[in-house]
Design a protein around this motif. Sequence first.
Motif, PDB file in Angstrom:
ATOM      1  N   TRP A 183     -39.416  -5.771  37.119  1.00  0.00           N
ATOM      2  CA  TRP A 183     -38.803  -7.043  36.719  1.00  0.00           C
ATOM      3  C   TRP A 183     -39.566  -7.712  35.574  1.00  0.00           C
ATOM      4  CZ3 TRP A 183     -40.919 -12.030  37.183  1.00  0.00           C
ATOM      5  CH2 TRP A 183     -40.023 -13.077  36.933  1.00  0.00           C
ATOM      6  N   PHE A 184     -40.878  -7.558  35.513  1.00  0.00           N
ATOM      7  CA  PHE A 184     -41.695  -8.217  34.498  1.00  0.00           C
ATOM      8  C   PHE A 184     -41.334  -7.785  33.079  1.00  0.00           C
ATOM      9  CE2 PHE A 184     -44.456  -9.152  38.085  1.00  0.00           C
ATOM     10  CZ  PHE A 184     -44.924 -10.417  37.779  1.00  0.00           C
ATOM     11  N   TYR A 185     -40.699  -6.633  32.927  1.00  0.00           N
ATOM     12  CA  TYR A 185     -40.452  -6.072  31.592  1.00  0.00           C
ATOM     13  C   TYR A 185     -38.982  -6.180  31.178  1.00  0.00           C
ATOM     14  CZ  TYR A 185     -45.081  -4.150  32.378  1.00  0.00           C
ATOM     15  OH  TYR A 185     -46.423  -4.008  32.634  1.00  0.00           O
ATOM     16  N   THR A 186     -38.220  -7.032  31.853  1.00  0.00           N
ATOM     17  CA  THR A 186     -36.771  -7.117  31.599  1.00  0.00           C
ATOM     18  C   THR A 186     -36.372  -8.472  31.031  1.00  0.00           C
ATOM     19  OG1 THR A 186     -36.411  -7.777  33.907  1.00  0.00           O
ATOM     20  CG2 THR A 186     -36.253  -5.436  33.397  1.00  0.00           C
ATOM     21  N   ALA A 187     -37.117  -8.966  30.048  1.00  0.00           N
ATOM     22  CA  ALA A 187     -36.865 -10.308  29.528  1.00  0.00           C
ATOM     23  C   ALA A 187     -35.679 -10.373  28.573  1.00  0.00           C
ATOM     24  CB  ALA A 187     -38.114 -10.843  28.818  1.00  0.00           C
ATOM     25  N   GLY A 188     -35.084  -9.259  28.211  1.00  0.00           N
ATOM     26  CA  GLY A 188     -33.957  -9.264  27.284  1.00  0.00           C
ATOM     27  C   GLY A 188     -32.994  -8.139  27.585  1.00  0.00           C
ATOM     28  N   HIS A 189     -31.943  -8.042  26.769  1.00  0.00           N
ATOM     29  CA  HIS A 189     -30.937  -7.000  26.945  1.00  0.00           C
ATOM     30  C   HIS A 189     -31.532  -5.636  26.590  1.00  0.00           C
ATOM     31  CE1 HIS A 189     -27.003  -5.256  27.282  1.00  0.00           C
ATOM     32  NE2 HIS A 189     -27.056  -4.786  26.039  1.00  0.00           N
ATOM     33  N   ASP A 190     -31.245  -4.634  27.408  1.00  0.00           N
ATOM     34  CA  ASP A 190     -31.753  -3.269  27.207  1.00  0.00           C
ATOM     35  C   ASP A 190     -33.271  -3.214  27.192  1.00  0.00           C
ATOM     36  OD1 ASP A 190     -29.227  -2.197  27.113  1.00  0.00           O
ATOM     37  OD2 ASP A 190     -29.085  -2.282  24.930  1.00  0.00           O
ATOM     38  N   CYS A 191     -33.891  -4.025  28.036  1.00  0.00           N
ATOM     39  CA  CYS A 191     -35.348  -4.036  28.139  1.00  0.00           C
ATOM     40  C   CYS A 191     -35.784  -3.446  29.472  1.00  0.00           C
ATOM     41  CB  CYS A 191     -35.887  -5.464  28.025  1.00  0.00           C
ATOM     42  SG  CYS A 191     -35.657  -6.224  26.404  1.00  0.00           S
ATOM     43  N   GLY A 192     -37.007  -2.928  29.504  1.00  0.00           N
ATOM     44  CA  GLY A 192     -37.605  -2.505  30.750  1.00  0.00           C
ATOM     45  C   GLY A 192     -37.461  -1.027  31.032  1.00  0.00           C
ATOM     46  N   PHE A 193     -37.973  -0.633  32.213  1.00  0.00           N
ATOM     47  CA  PHE A 193     -37.939   0.769  32.617  1.00  0.00           C
ATOM     48  C   PHE A 193     -36.518   1.264  32.840  1.00  0.00           C
ATOM     49  CE2 PHE A 193     -42.263  -0.435  33.663  1.00  0.00           C
ATOM     50  CZ  PHE A 193     -42.991   0.681  33.287  1.00  0.00           C
ATOM     51  N   SER A 194     -35.604   0.349  33.174  1.00  0.00           N
ATOM     52  CA  SER A 194     -34.219   0.757  33.401  1.00  0.00           C
ATOM     53  C   SER A 194     -33.519   1.154  32.109  1.00  0.00           C
ATOM     54  CB  SER A 194     -33.439  -0.380  34.081  1.00  0.00           C
ATOM     55  OG  SER A 194     -33.470  -1.546  33.295  1.00  0.00           O
ATOM     56  N   SER A 195     -34.155   0.936  30.964  1.00  0.00           N
ATOM     57  CA  SER A 195     -33.605   1.355  29.674  1.00  0.00           C
ATOM     58  C   SER A 195     -34.564   2.300  28.961  1.00  0.00           C
ATOM     59  CB  SER A 195     -33.322   0.127  28.798  1.00  0.00           C
ATOM     60  OG  SER A 195     -32.391  -0.728  29.406  1.00  0.00           O
ATOM     61  N   PHE A 196     -35.257   3.121  29.722  1.00  0.00           N
ATOM     62  CA  PHE A 196     -36.263   4.031  29.175  1.00  0.00           C
ATOM     63  C   PHE A 196     -35.563   5.277  28.624  1.00  0.00           C
ATOM     64  CE2 PHE A 196     -39.742   6.945  28.955  1.00  0.00           C
ATOM     65  CZ  PHE A 196     -40.884   6.175  28.840  1.00  0.00           C
ATOM     66  N   PRO A 197     -35.670   5.539  27.310  1.00  0.00           N
ATOM     67  CA  PRO A 197     -34.985   6.709  26.715  1.00  0.00           C
ATOM     68  C   PRO A 197     -35.724   8.004  27.022  1.00  0.00           C
ATOM     69  CG  PRO A 197     -36.214   5.537  25.032  1.00  0.00           C
ATOM     70  CD  PRO A 197     -36.378   4.738  26.293  1.00  0.00           C
ATOM     71  N   THR A 198     -35.625   8.464  28.240  1.00  0.00           N
ATOM     72  CA  THR A 198     -36.422   9.589  28.730  1.00  0.00           C
ATOM     73  C   THR A 198     -36.220  10.851  27.906  1.00  0.00           C
ATOM     74  OG1 THR A 198     -35.871   8.648  30.890  1.00  0.00           O
ATOM     75  CG2 THR A 198     -37.139  10.686  30.875  1.00  0.00           C
ATOM     76  N   PHE A 199     -34.983  11.117  27.503  1.00  0.00           N
ATOM     77  CA  PHE A 199     -34.655  12.354  26.791  1.00  0.00           C
ATOM     78  C   PHE A 199     -34.356  12.110  25.315  1.00  0.00           C
ATOM     79  CE2 PHE A 199     -33.054  12.694  31.209  1.00  0.00           C
ATOM     80  CZ  PHE A 199     -33.981  13.610  31.675  1.00  0.00           C
ATOM     81  N   GLY A 200     -34.790  10.975  24.797  1.00  0.00           N
ATOM     82  CA  GLY A 200     -34.561  10.654  23.398  1.00  0.00           C
ATOM     83  C   GLY A 200     -33.500   9.574  23.236  1.00  0.00           C
ATOM     84  N   LEU A 201     -33.497   8.948  22.064  1.00  0.00           N
ATOM     85  CA  LEU A 201     -32.589   7.823  21.817  1.00  0.00           C
ATOM     86  C   LEU A 201     -31.135   8.258  21.732  1.00  0.00           C
ATOM     87  CD1 LEU A 201     -34.760   5.867  19.227  1.00  0.00           C
ATOM     88  CD2 LEU A 201     -34.201   5.153  21.554  1.00  0.00           C
ATOM     89  N   LYS A 202     -30.870   9.452  21.205  1.00  0.00           N
ATOM     90  CA  LYS A 202     -29.491   9.924  21.113  1.00  0.00           C
ATOM     91  C   LYS A 202     -28.919  10.165  22.505  1.00  0.00           C
ATOM     92  CE  LYS A 202     -25.850  11.142  18.798  1.00  0.00           C
ATOM     93  NZ  LYS A 202     -25.082  10.138  18.037  1.00  0.00           N
ATOM     94  N   ALA A 203     -29.718  10.772  23.371  1.00  0.00           N
ATOM     95  CA  ALA A 203     -29.280  10.975  24.751  1.00  0.00           C
ATOM     96  C   ALA A 203     -29.117   9.630  25.458  1.00  0.00           C
ATOM     97  CB  ALA A 203     -30.287  11.848  25.498  1.00  0.00           C
ATOM     98  N   TYR A 204     -29.982   8.683  25.133  1.00  0.00           N
ATOM     99  CA  TYR A 204     -29.884   7.352  25.735  1.00  0.00           C
ATOM    100  C   TYR A 204     -28.562   6.680  25.358  1.00  0.00           C
ATOM    101  CZ  TYR A 204     -30.852   2.405  26.563  1.00  0.00           C
ATOM    102  OH  TYR A 204     -30.775   1.098  26.977  1.00  0.00           O
ATOM    103  N   GLU A 205     -28.143   6.850  24.106  1.00  0.00           N
ATOM    104  CA  GLU A 205     -26.868   6.267  23.685  1.00  0.00           C
ATOM    105  C   GLU A 205     -25.695   6.821  24.477  1.00  0.00           C
ATOM    106  OE1 GLU A 205     -26.486   6.941  19.531  1.00  0.00           O
ATOM    107  OE2 GLU A 205     -28.203   5.683  18.975  1.00  0.00           O
ATOM    108  N   ASN A 206     -25.830   8.057  24.942  1.00  0.00           N
ATOM    109  CA  ASN A 206     -24.780   8.686  25.739  1.00  0.00           C
ATOM    110  C   ASN A 206     -25.094   8.648  27.238  1.00  0.00           C
ATOM    111  OD1 ASN A 206     -22.687   9.929  23.824  1.00  0.00           O
ATOM    112  ND2 ASN A 206     -24.626  10.578  22.915  1.00  0.00           N
ATOM    113  N   LYS A 207     -25.925   7.676  27.627  1.00  0.00           N
ATOM    114  CA  LYS A 207     -26.194   7.375  29.041  1.00  0.00           C
ATOM    115  C   LYS A 207     -27.006   8.441  29.765  1.00  0.00           C
ATOM    116  CE  LYS A 207     -23.601   3.629  28.842  1.00  0.00           C
ATOM    117  NZ  LYS A 207     -24.147   2.275  28.966  1.00  0.00           N
ATOM    118  N   PHE A 208     -27.718   9.308  29.032  1.00  0.00           N
ATOM    119  CA  PHE A 208     -28.561  10.307  29.672  1.00  0.00           C
ATOM    120  C   PHE A 208     -30.012   9.829  29.632  1.00  0.00           C
ATOM    121  CE2 PHE A 208     -24.912  13.017  28.942  1.00  0.00           C
ATOM    122  CZ  PHE A 208     -24.935  13.888  30.031  1.00  0.00           C
ATOM    123  N   TYR A 209     -30.474   9.288  30.729  1.00  0.00           N
ATOM    124  CA  TYR A 209     -31.869   8.870  30.811  1.00  0.00           C
ATOM    125  C   TYR A 209     -32.228   8.602  32.271  1.00  0.00           C
ATOM    126  CZ  TYR A 209     -29.801   4.151  30.954  1.00  0.00           C
ATOM    127  OH  TYR A 209     -29.051   3.042  31.272  1.00  0.00           O
TER     128      TYR A 209
END
Length: 694
Positions: free
Chosen positions: A234-260
Motif C-alpha cells: 500500500w505504501f507504494y500506490t500513491a498514484g495511478h499505475d503505481c506500486g508492486f501491482s503494476s510491476f512490469p515483470t516481463f517488460g513494458l511491452k508485455a505490461y501493456e498487454n496485461k502480462f505481468y
Amino acid sequence: MEGREESVSVSVMETVTSNGERGSPTMEMLFDEMKVPSWREQITVRALVVSLMLGVFFSFVVMNLNLSTGIIPSLNLAAGLLGYFMINAWTKVVSKFGFVKHPFTRQENTVIQTCVVAISGVAFSGGFGSYLFGMSAVIAAQSDNGNTPENIKDPSLKWMIPFLFAVSFIGLFSVAPLRRIMIIDHKLVYPSGTATAHLINSFHTPQGANLVRKQVSVLFKCFSFSFAWAFFRWFYTAGHDCGFSSFPTFGLKAYENKFYFDFSATYVGVGIMCPYVVNLSLLAGSILSWGIMWPYIESKKGDWYDEKLSPNSLLGLQGYKVFIGIAIILGDGLFNFFSVLVRTIHVMSMARMREPSSTFIPDAHASSLSYDELRRKRVFLEDQIATKYALIGYLIFAVISIVAVPFMLPQLKWYHILVIYIMAPLFAFCNSYGCGLTDWSLASSYGKLAIMIFGAWVGVNGGVLAGLASCTVMMSIVSNASDLMQDFKTGYLTLASPRSMFISQAIGTAIGCVVAPSIFWIFYKAFPLGVPGGGYPAPYATVYRGIALLSVGGLSSLPKHCIRLCLIFFLISFFISAIKEVMKNRNWRLYFYMPSIMAMAIPFFLGSYFVIDMCFGSFILYIWEKKDIRHAGAFAPAIAAGMICGDGIWSLPASILSLAKVKPPICMKFLSRATNAKVDAFLMKTGPDITTRL
C-alpha cells in the motif's frame, strides 16, 4: 488428505465384521457413545456470534474477489476450520471464568459452517460484482447504447437491503421438502458437502485434533504474512499505475498487454486452491486473447471500428473483448445446462424403473457402512420440515416479492416476477439435482437465461434493467436452493438436524442481506469500482450488462465482424464442451488435459496479471507435491486460505484509510529508458524548484 490421515490413526481401534474379518470401526462407531444434541442445542448463541464474526470476515474476502476478478474459490473448508478453532478458543476462555462449559460438537460446527457460508454467499449471489452492479451508471457509461434513465439504477443501501430481503429467502423453501428424495432415496453425492462433512468429522475425533491445530497455526501464519505484505504494498500506490501491482515483470511491452506478475497474495492463494487445469486454461485464454487476438484486432483500428472511440466503448475494441467472452461463456454454459438436464432426467427415469428391493441391499462386506447409513437416516428423518410449511413459506415470500420489487425496480412488473416464481421451483430442483450428481452449479446459466427472456419481453425501454433484476431474483432462488441441499448433505453425514441446517441457513441469509450490501457500500465509497484497468474493475458487471443489451436487440450496433467472431467462438466453445463430455463418459485419459472453457473466457476481459499469480501458486503446489505429497495435501488448503484471507481483509483498513483521505506516501512507477531520459531532461531544464511547483 485429512480423510487419509484419519484412516491411518483409527486403524488401531479394530472391530469384527459380520464375516469374521477384523477391520476398522466406521465413523459413526467412533461417535456411537456420544449423545446427538437436539436441533435447539445445535444452534447456540456462541455459534451465531462466531458465525457473524466469520461471516463479516469472509464477506470482505468474497467482495474483494468479486469486484477484482470474479473468481471465488470455495471457502467452506476455511469456514469449518476457523469455526472449530474459534469455538475451542471461546470455551477455553469461558471455562477460566468459571462458566459452565458446553461440549463443542460436530453438529454445532456444521451449524457455524452453514451460517458463515450463507452470510458470505449473499455477497456473491447478490450480484454486487456482476448483475446488480451492472445496473449502475458506471458500467452503463462503458457502452454507447442502452444508457437511458429507464436502464440505469445506481447502488444505494435504501433499496439494495430490502430488495435482497424480498428475494433471498424463497429459494430455501423451494427444495426443503425434497431433502429425503435427494439425500436418501437417490443418494446423491454432493461432493462439496460430503468433503466438508468428512473434514468436520475428522476435527471432532481425538485423532484429528492434532492435525487441526497444526493447520490453524499454518493458516494464521500465512494470514499474518499476507496482511503485512498487503500493508507494505500500500505504501507504494500513491498514484495511478503505481506500486508492486503494476510491476512490469516481463517488460513494458508485455505490461501493456496485461502480462505481468502483480505480487498479489490473494491470487497466489487462489491458484493453490484451484485445479491445475483451471489455471492452465486461464493462461491459455490470456495468451489467445491478449497475446494474439486483441493486438490483431487493434491493428484494424479505423477499418473494423472507429479509432476515435473511447477505449472502454463497446463499439470499439472493448466490444470484441466483452461479447466474444460472453459467447464463449454462453456456449459452455448452454452445453452444460442441457447436459446436466439430460443426465438428471436419465438418472431419475432409471431410478423409477428400478424395483424397490434393488435400491439398497447391504451385503456382508458392507455391514459397517449400513450401520452408518441406518444411524444417519434415523437422525436425518427425526426433525421433519413439513411440506405444508415449506409451501406456505414459499407463497408468503413470493407475495412479498411480487408486491415489493416493482416499487424498487418499476421496470420489472408484478406479472414478470410471478412468471419467475412459477419457473423457479423447476429450475431450483434441476440445479440441486445436477449439483448432487456433478458438484457443478448452473445458477449463473439460469440467471443468463432469465436476462434473455425478460430483457426481450420488456424491450428497449427498461429491458436492460428488467433483465438484470430478473437475473438477481432467479440466481438467488436457484443458488440458495443448491446451497441448502449441500448443507443437508453435510448435516446428514455429521448427524446435524435438517431443521438446524434450515434455520442456520435462514439466519445466515438474513445477516448477509445486511452485511453484504453494507460491505459493498464501503467499497463503492472508498474505491473507484468498475473502472477497466483499476484495482476493482468488476469485469462480470460489464458481461452481464452486455448480455442484457443483447437481449433487447443491441446486435446491430456492434463493431464490424464482431457478431461473426462471437458465433465462431460460441460454436467452438460448445463443440469443445461436447468433446470433453464424450471423453469423460468414455474414461479417456485425455479428458484430464482438456481446458476449462469457462476459465479460458475470464482473461478475455481482464488480462493476464492475475493469471500469472495463479500459475505461480500452481507451480508452488506442484513442486511441493513432488517433494512431499502428504504434507502438501494436508496444509496447502490452509496456506491458500490464509493468503486469501489476509490480503482480502486488508481491504477493510484500506477502505477506512481511503474514506479518511489518508493517501500512500510513495508512488513507485516504471518508465522506459527513452521516457526516463525525457523526464530527466525536463527536470534539468525546469530547475531545482520543480518539486515545489508540482
